[in-house]
Design an enzyme around this catalytic site. Sequence first.
Site, PDB file in Angstrom:
ATOM      1  CG  HIS A  18      -9.467 -17.179 -32.160  1.00 14.64           C
ATOM      2  ND1 HIS A  18      -8.513 -16.904 -33.394  1.00 14.64           N
ATOM      3  CD2 HIS A  18     -10.195 -17.892 -32.775  1.00 14.64           C
ATOM      4  CE1 HIS A  18      -8.781 -17.514 -34.298  1.00 14.64           C
ATOM      5  NE2 HIS A  18     -10.001 -18.322 -34.139  1.00 14.64           N
ATOM      6  CE  LYS A  42      -9.673 -24.417 -41.652  1.00 14.35           C
ATOM      7  NZ  LYS A  42     -10.015 -23.614 -40.421  1.00 14.35           N
ATOM      8  NE  ARG A  91     -16.071 -16.223 -37.623  1.00 13.47           N
ATOM      9  CZ  ARG A  91     -15.011 -16.937 -38.306  1.00 13.47           C
ATOM     10  NH1 ARG A  91     -14.080 -16.381 -38.420  1.00 13.47           N
ATOM     11  NH2 ARG A  91     -14.998 -18.196 -38.428  1.00 13.47           N
ATOM     12  CB  SER A 129      -7.210 -17.095 -38.676  1.00 11.76           C
ATOM     13  OG  SER A 129      -7.397 -17.098 -37.334  1.00 11.76           O
TER      14      SER A 129
HETATM   15  P1  ADP Z   1     -11.018 -23.712 -37.191  1.00 12.42           P
HETATM   16  O1  ADP Z   1     -10.145 -24.052 -38.159  1.00 12.42           O
HETATM   17  O2  ADP Z   1     -11.663 -24.960 -36.734  1.00 12.42           O
HETATM   18  O3  ADP Z   1     -12.304 -22.939 -37.925  1.00 12.42           O
HETATM   19  P2  ADP Z   1     -10.397 -21.482 -36.315  1.00 12.42           P
HETATM   20  O4  ADP Z   1      -9.113 -21.219 -35.422  1.00 12.42           O
HETATM   21  O5  ADP Z   1     -10.650 -20.427 -37.450  1.00 12.42           O
HETATM   22  O6  ADP Z   1     -10.535 -22.917 -36.219  1.00 12.42           O
HETATM   23  O7  ADP Z   1     -11.504 -21.046 -35.333  1.00 12.42           O
HETATM   24  C1  ADP Z   1     -11.473 -21.351 -33.997  1.00 12.42           C
HETATM   25  C2  ADP Z   1     -13.151 -20.861 -33.337  1.00 12.42           C
HETATM   26  O8  ADP Z   1     -13.010 -19.787 -33.426  1.00 12.42           O
HETATM   27  C3  ADP Z   1     -14.291 -21.488 -34.249  1.00 12.42           C
HETATM   28  O9  ADP Z   1     -15.365 -21.915 -33.458  1.00 12.42           O
HETATM   29  C4  ADP Z   1     -14.703 -20.160 -34.853  1.00 12.42           C
HETATM   30  O10 ADP Z   1     -15.900 -20.065 -35.001  1.00 12.42           O
HETATM   31  C5  ADP Z   1     -14.211 -19.012 -33.969  1.00 12.42           C
HETATM   32  N1  ADP Z   1     -13.852 -17.857 -34.241  1.00 12.42           N
HETATM   33  C6  ADP Z   1     -13.017 -17.738 -35.401  1.00 12.42           C
HETATM   34  N2  ADP Z   1     -12.987 -16.306 -35.581  1.00 12.42           N
HETATM   35  C7  ADP Z   1     -13.778 -15.627 -34.700  1.00 12.42           C
HETATM   36  C8  ADP Z   1     -14.150 -14.650 -34.404  1.00 12.42           C
HETATM   37  N3  ADP Z   1     -13.725 -13.218 -34.898  1.00 12.42           N
HETATM   38  N4  ADP Z   1     -15.317 -14.030 -33.403  1.00 12.42           N
HETATM   39  C9  ADP Z   1     -15.656 -15.220 -32.686  1.00 12.42           C
HETATM   40  N5  ADP Z   1     -15.357 -16.475 -32.852  1.00 12.42           N
HETATM   41  C10 ADP Z   1     -14.183 -16.581 -33.845  1.00 12.42           C
END
Ligand code: ADP
Length: 152
Positions: A18, A42, A91, A129
């Site tokens: 992130h 979630k 990703r 995450s």
């Molecule tokens: P959500 O619950 O909406 O999926 P996340 O917190 O998991 O939210 O992710 C928010 C954003 O960050 C999403 O666009 C996700 O694809 C991106 N993201 C999560 N992990 C990574 C990573 N390792 N590299 C790049 N983008 C990421």
Amino acid sequence: MSRIAIFPGSFDPITIGHEFIIRRSATLFDKLIVGIGKNSSKQSMFDIDKRLQWIKDSFINEPNITAIAYDGLTVNFCRAQNANYIVRGLRSFTDFEYESAIAQMNRKIAPEIETVFMLTAPEYDAIASNIVRDILRNGGDVQQFLASGVRI
Ligand code: ADP
């Protein structure tokens, strides 16, 4: 007109993946708001205040990056913040399929808001995450996967 973007997500917790997307996309906009969606289906591991504080601490030296928690539709949050862009990180092909459906639906309901995708760096493409939470639940050390401001 200033360019304001929202990077929405759960950030439960915020990872270096992130952080990479946030730092790089912040160079493209006048202001980048990291939006923590409160109404996600979630079940979160960390409470919203903690997640918000970790994001603020990670970007304490970046005046154009802020973090806000929000309820309801992301496009409504964008409108309330005068943001015309949604940033999402990619990703993998699986991310692309999921993200493109959301972006197309958002375009239908809010045509003035553009979704912008940013590719992750190869070293971060396996960082998620939900995997971090699994490691934590099983007593593992996740420090290397977390954004700089996270204190677990
Ligand atoms: P959500 O619950 O909406 O999926 P996340 O917190 O998991 O939210 O992710 C928010 C954003 O960050 C999403 O666009 C996700 O694809 C991106 N993201 C999560 N992990 C990574 C990573 N390792 N590299 C790049 N983008 C990421």
